[in-house]
Design a protein around this motif. Structure first.
Motif, mmCIF file in Angstrom:
data_model
loop_
_atom_site.group_PDB
_atom_site.id
_atom_site.type_symbol
_atom_site.label_atom_id
_atom_site.label_comp_id
_atom_site.label_asym_id
_atom_site.label_seq_id
_atom_site.Cartn_x
_atom_site.Cartn_y
_atom_site.Cartn_z
ATOM 1 N N ASN A 5 42.215 41.714 32.668
ATOM 2 C CA ASN A 5 41.622 42.094 31.387
ATOM 3 C C ASN A 5 40.190 42.603 31.500
ATOM 4 N N SER A 6 39.504 42.300 32.613
ATOM 5 C CA SER A 6 38.110 42.740 32.737
ATOM 6 C C SER A 6 38.050 44.248 32.962
ATOM 7 N N ASP A 7 36.953 44.848 32.515
ATOM 8 C CA ASP A 7 36.849 46.312 32.547
ATOM 9 C C ASP A 7 36.213 46.841 33.823
ATOM 10 N N ILE A 8 36.000 45.971 34.821
ATOM 11 C CA ILE A 8 35.377 46.453 36.054
ATOM 12 C C ILE A 8 36.445 46.913 37.043
ATOM 13 N N THR A 9 36.064 47.823 37.923
ATOM 14 C CA THR A 9 36.951 48.268 38.998
ATOM 15 C C THR A 9 36.950 47.211 40.091
ATOM 16 N N LYS A 10 38.139 46.957 40.676
ATOM 17 C CA LYS A 10 38.267 45.815 41.582
ATOM 18 C C LYS A 10 38.897 46.199 42.911
ATOM 19 N N GLU A 11 38.511 45.451 43.947
ATOM 20 C CA GLU A 11 39.202 45.473 45.234
ATOM 21 C C GLU A 11 39.756 44.076 45.461
ATOM 22 N N ILE A 12 41.077 43.926 45.404
ATOM 23 C CA ILE A 12 41.695 42.608 45.569
ATOM 24 C C ILE A 12 41.541 42.159 47.024
ATOM 25 N N LEU A 13 41.030 40.941 47.198
ATOM 26 C CA LEU A 13 40.805 40.400 48.538
ATOM 27 C C LEU A 13 41.818 39.322 48.908
ATOM 28 N N GLU A 14 42.227 38.515 47.937
ATOM 29 C CA GLU A 14 43.176 37.442 48.231
ATOM 30 C C GLU A 14 43.870 36.991 46.954
ATOM 31 N N LEU A 15 45.160 36.798 47.037
ATOM 32 C CA LEU A 15 45.932 36.170 45.968
ATOM 33 C C LEU A 15 46.211 34.738 46.410
ATOM 34 N N THR A 16 45.608 33.778 45.752
ATOM 35 C CA THR A 16 45.774 32.382 46.174
ATOM 36 C C THR A 16 46.977 31.761 45.481
ATOM 37 N N ASN A 17 47.361 30.586 45.960
ATOM 38 C CA ASN A 17 48.434 29.822 45.322
ATOM 39 C C ASN A 17 47.890 28.760 44.376
ATOM 40 N N ILE A 18 46.595 28.855 44.052
ATOM 41 C CA ILE A 18 45.974 27.877 43.153
ATOM 42 C C ILE A 18 46.265 28.291 41.710
ATOM 43 N N THR A 19 46.898 27.401 40.961
ATOM 44 C CA THR A 19 47.316 27.738 39.605
ATOM 45 C C THR A 19 46.336 27.229 38.553
ATOM 46 N N THR A 20 46.264 27.955 37.444
ATOM 47 C CA THR A 20 45.527 27.542 36.246
ATOM 48 C C THR A 20 46.396 27.900 35.044
ATOM 49 N N PRO A 21 46.064 27.394 33.853
ATOM 50 C CA PRO A 21 46.834 27.778 32.659
ATOM 51 C C PRO A 21 46.808 29.284 32.388
ATOM 52 N N LEU A 22 45.850 29.987 32.991
ATOM 53 C CA LEU A 22 45.723 31.433 32.775
ATOM 54 C C LEU A 22 46.235 32.239 33.967
ATOM 55 N N GLY A 23 46.955 31.566 34.865
ATOM 56 C CA GLY A 23 47.519 32.261 36.018
ATOM 57 C C GLY A 23 46.889 31.813 37.324
ATOM 58 N N ASN A 24 47.445 32.287 38.426
ATOM 59 C CA ASN A 24 46.900 31.939 39.747
ATOM 60 C C ASN A 24 45.517 32.550 39.947
ATOM 61 N N ILE A 25 44.743 31.894 40.808
ATOM 62 C CA ILE A 25 43.403 32.402 41.116
ATOM 63 C C ILE A 25 43.511 33.600 42.051
ATOM 64 N N VAL A 26 42.815 34.664 41.676
ATOM 65 C CA VAL A 26 42.724 35.852 42.524
ATOM 66 C C VAL A 26 41.262 36.050 42.918
ATOM 67 N N ILE A 27 41.033 36.442 44.158
ATOM 68 C CA ILE A 27 39.672 36.733 44.632
ATOM 69 C C ILE A 27 39.550 38.234 44.795
ATOM 70 N N PHE A 28 38.512 38.807 44.190
ATOM 71 C CA PHE A 28 38.330 40.254 44.292
ATOM 72 C C PHE A 28 36.851 40.606 44.367
ATOM 73 N N ARG A 29 36.610 41.807 44.844
ATOM 74 C CA ARG A 29 35.251 42.356 44.897
ATOM 75 C C ARG A 29 35.092 43.347 43.751
ATOM 76 N N SER A 30 33.990 43.236 42.999
ATOM 77 C CA SER A 30 33.753 44.197 41.922
ATOM 78 C C SER A 30 33.212 45.496 42.526
ATOM 79 N N LEU A 31 33.827 46.599 42.144
ATOM 80 C CA LEU A 31 33.397 47.922 42.623
ATOM 81 C C LEU A 31 32.586 48.662 41.577
ATOM 82 N N SER A 32 32.360 48.001 40.431
ATOM 83 C CA SER A 32 31.516 48.566 39.373
ATOM 84 C C SER A 32 30.868 47.413 38.624
#
Length: 339
Positions: free
Chosen positions: A82-109
């Motif tokens: 939902n965020s409006d920044i451009t992203k580079e996905i670095l890792e999709l983790t298996n850590i869950t939250t009520p809003l979905g799994n945790i994703v690690i990314f680098r902001s490109l903007s």
């Protein structure tokens, strides 16, 4: 501002508070802005949800989190999408939250983000390590209301404690409460090398009793809650330390006070000060009666971020408020809106 130089000595930091609207997000945004000016790459996550435009509890407007290009972020995947920044996905983790799994990314903007990180302390520590792995000079964990355990030295290297006028309309009572909670967080570490030689053998147990000759007994207790009678009954004149791997509450200490004088030659040792949940009156009474509470692992409290304005419409004189708190502690006290 010298607090920033102190912050940048560490690889990870938590921002914790003792009330809603004490300025955690404002403090975070100040650090984000200042680090950009110094070309510092930040990693960012949280416990709970933060960065939303309206506080979900108080329904008041709150500061949003604005990140610059190259910030490394760990948040729930629904918020990342939902965020409006451009992203580079670095890792999709298996850590869950009520809003979905945790994703690690680098902001490109540059742009605004919402954060929703893990709720378990060991997961937070893992995320901080991954943020550093992907190039963050400093990983910051934005804390949720009353989750001061996030300041534990087992999770982050350093901690900033946020508080302010909102905790009491009486400035003197607000100052007293802030000083007390900061001093609890900053409790001294036990200085006893012999104890640390045996600590590895007992640290997994909820309650252990260490004698004056450093022999020890681990009690078969699953929680410190409602177990104080059993603990007190196990104490004798040879007991030197009661080692608590759990929380210390008013009820726990009150029962010791009522039990008589045995505790006066005993030190209660807590794994770290984020596990201490004592009202000032109870703590002061225990200390006055020659009780002693120390910690095994000291919280590295590097600053007090103070907000002199309350959402209830009143504010304190900034200089008097800050100076009064600073006069009673050696921890750096500051207001990020006035530096």
């Amino acid at each position: 501002m010298d607090i920033l130089n102190e912050i940048l000595k560490y690889k990870s930091m938590s921002i914790i508070g003792n009330y809603k609207n004490v300025g955690k997000t404002t403090t975070l945004n100040y650090i984000l802005k200042e680090c950009i000016n110094k070309n510092i790459i930040l990693g960012l996550t949280s416990i709970g949800v933060d960065g939303e435009g309206v506080d979900v509890v108080t329904k008041t407007d709150k500061p949003r989190i604005y990140v610059n290009r190259n910030t490394i972020i760990a948040t729930a995947n629904s918020l990342a999408l939902n965020s409006d920044i451009t992203k580079e996905i670095l890792e999709l983790t298996n850590i869950t939250t009520p809003l979905g799994n945790i994703v690690i990314f680098r902001s490109l903007s540059d742009g605004y983000i919402e954060l929703a990180g893990p709720s378990i302390n060991t997961q937070i520590k893992y995320i901080c390590e991954r943020l550093n792995h992907f190039g963050a000079d400093l990983s910051i964990v934005d804390g949720a209301l009353s989750r001061k355990t996030l300041g534990s030295p087992s999770i982050t290297d350093s901690t900033i404690f946020c508080s302010g006028a909102v905790i009491n309309k009486d400035i003197n009572k607000a100052i007293e409460k802030i000083i007390y909670e900061a001093n609890i967080l900053n409790l001294d570490k036990l200085n006893d090398d012999k104890f640390y030689e045996i600590y590895e053998n007992i640290k997994e147990y909820k309650i252990s009793l260490v004698n004056k000759d450093y022999s020890y007994k681990c009690l078969n207790i699953n929680t410190t809650l409602n177990s104080s009678k059993e603990i007190i009954d196990s104490v004798d004149e040879n007991t030197k330390y009661i080692v608590v791997n759990g929380i210390v509450t008013n009820n726990f200490i009150n029962n010791f006070i009522k039990s008589g004088s045995n505790y006066k030659n005993i030190t209660i040792l807590v794994s770290d000060s984020t596990k201490i949940f004592l009202d000032k009156e109870i703590f002061d009474k225990f200390i006055k009666l020659k009780g002693s509470i120390k910690v095994v692992n000291k919280v590295n409290l590097i600053g007090l971020s103070i907000n002199p304005t309350s959402i209830e419409g009143y504010s304190f004189d900034d200089k008097y408020f800050i100076d009064s708190i600073q006069s009673k502690t050696n921890i750096k006290v500051f207001n990020v809106m006035n530096v």
